[in-house]
Design a protein around this motif. Sequence first.
Motif, short mmCIF file in Angstrom:
data_model
loop_
_atom_site.label_atom_id
_atom_site.label_comp_id
_atom_site.label_asym_id
_atom_site.label_seq_id
_atom_site.Cartn_x
_atom_site.Cartn_y
_atom_site.Cartn_z
N TYR A 298 16.01 4.03 -18.18
CA TYR A 298 16.95 3.87 -17.06
C TYR A 298 17.19 2.41 -16.74
N PHE A 299 16.15 1.58 -16.84
CA PHE A 299 16.28 0.18 -16.47
C PHE A 299 16.56 -0.75 -17.65
N PHE A 300 16.09 -0.38 -18.84
CA PHE A 300 16.13 -1.35 -19.93
C PHE A 300 16.90 -0.90 -21.17
N LYS A 301 17.41 0.32 -21.17
CA LYS A 301 18.23 0.77 -22.29
C LYS A 301 19.48 -0.11 -22.40
N PRO A 302 19.83 -0.56 -23.60
CA PRO A 302 21.05 -1.38 -23.75
C PRO A 302 22.31 -0.60 -23.38
N LEU A 303 23.14 -1.19 -22.56
CA LEU A 303 24.42 -0.58 -22.17
C LEU A 303 25.55 -1.55 -22.50
N PRO A 304 26.74 -1.03 -22.77
CA PRO A 304 27.87 -1.91 -23.14
C PRO A 304 28.18 -2.95 -22.07
N LEU A 305 28.49 -4.16 -22.50
CA LEU A 305 28.85 -5.23 -21.58
C LEU A 305 30.32 -5.17 -21.19
N LEU A 306 31.15 -4.55 -22.01
CA LEU A 306 32.60 -4.57 -21.79
C LEU A 306 33.01 -4.09 -20.40
N PRO A 307 32.46 -2.98 -19.87
CA PRO A 307 32.88 -2.57 -18.51
C PRO A 307 32.63 -3.64 -17.45
N LEU A 308 31.53 -4.39 -17.57
CA LEU A 308 31.26 -5.45 -16.61
C LEU A 308 32.22 -6.63 -16.80
N ALA A 309 32.62 -6.88 -18.05
CA ALA A 309 33.60 -7.93 -18.30
C ALA A 309 34.96 -7.55 -17.70
N ILE A 310 35.32 -6.28 -17.82
CA ILE A 310 36.57 -5.81 -17.20
C ILE A 310 36.48 -5.92 -15.68
N PHE A 311 35.31 -5.57 -15.15
CA PHE A 311 35.09 -5.68 -13.70
C PHE A 311 35.21 -7.12 -13.24
N ARG A 312 34.62 -8.05 -14.01
CA ARG A 312 34.71 -9.48 -13.68
C ARG A 312 36.17 -9.93 -13.63
N ALA A 313 36.93 -9.54 -14.65
CA ALA A 313 38.34 -9.93 -14.70
C ALA A 313 39.12 -9.34 -13.53
N GLY A 314 38.84 -8.07 -13.20
CA GLY A 314 39.54 -7.42 -12.10
C GLY A 314 39.21 -8.04 -10.75
N LEU A 315 37.93 -8.34 -10.53
CA LEU A 315 37.53 -8.95 -9.27
C LEU A 315 38.13 -10.35 -9.13
N GLY A 316 38.11 -11.11 -10.21
CA GLY A 316 38.74 -12.43 -10.19
C GLY A 316 40.22 -12.35 -9.87
N HIS B 32 28.84 -9.88 -2.73
CA HIS B 32 27.71 -9.22 -3.39
C HIS B 32 27.96 -9.04 -4.88
N PHE B 33 29.16 -8.60 -5.22
CA PHE B 33 29.49 -8.40 -6.63
C PHE B 33 29.50 -9.73 -7.39
N LEU B 34 29.97 -10.78 -6.75
CA LEU B 34 29.94 -12.10 -7.41
C LEU B 34 28.50 -12.53 -7.67
N PHE B 35 27.60 -12.25 -6.72
CA PHE B 35 26.19 -12.59 -6.94
C PHE B 35 25.63 -11.81 -8.12
N PHE B 36 25.97 -10.54 -8.24
CA PHE B 36 25.49 -9.74 -9.37
C PHE B 36 26.04 -10.28 -10.69
N LEU B 37 27.30 -10.75 -10.66
CA LEU B 37 27.89 -11.30 -11.88
C LEU B 37 27.16 -12.55 -12.35
N LEU B 38 26.50 -13.26 -11.42
CA LEU B 38 25.71 -14.43 -11.82
C LEU B 38 24.53 -14.02 -12.70
#
Length: 214
Positions: free
Chosen positions: A4-22, A111-117
């Motif tokens: 639950y905590f350490f299984k590799p998950l795709p980075l792409l959704p977070l990259a899309i989220f970063r672009a959308g938030l920006g 909060h989301f910007l802090f998580f993106l760091l």
Amino acid sequence: MNKYFFKPLPLLPLAIFRAGLGLILFCYYIQIAPHFVSFFSVAQLGVWAPELLPHSELTYHLLWLACVACSALTCVGLWTQPSVLFLFVAHTLVVWANHYAFWGWGYMARHFLFFLLLVPSGRALSVDVYFRKSEPVDSVAAWKVRLFQWQVMLIYLFTVANRFSSPDWWQGTFLGWTLNDGKFTRLPFINWVEWIPSLKIFSYFALVLESLGA
């Protein structure tokens, strides 16, 4: 638990989220450009919360410019981590100065910007990768994704709790009264009170969707 905590998950959704938030922050700061000084100046508020900054119009204009530039860089993923860091700081100063200008979502964005760091979101779907400033990454540890999931869950959990504490929501009349409010309506020539019985289904539908988010 380890999965639950350490299984590799795709980075792409977070990259899309970063672009959308920006993009959202960029559009917002562009939209309020003519009013930025009056929104956040001492003359308007009577107080300037971040005492680290001098009280001057030049300060406000530089802060606005930092928010616009860093949000644009965050959106396209150029110098991603420094851009997110400076956007987090600049946006936090703006929220401290006048959180009413954001109707609550200013804190959520912070909060989301802090998580993106904590996430190498610039390693995918970014100018950094395109120009090979950063090596592309396909996955991240699951806990970095869980931070965003937990934040969204908490947002909806408290939102739904607040909704059910309001009689207008569980009676289904909230949407009708809101549309009839001059601050929110986009069609002031319609008497929305007459449509309250028909609009109840949309109020209940919103409750169901937000409950699913929680």
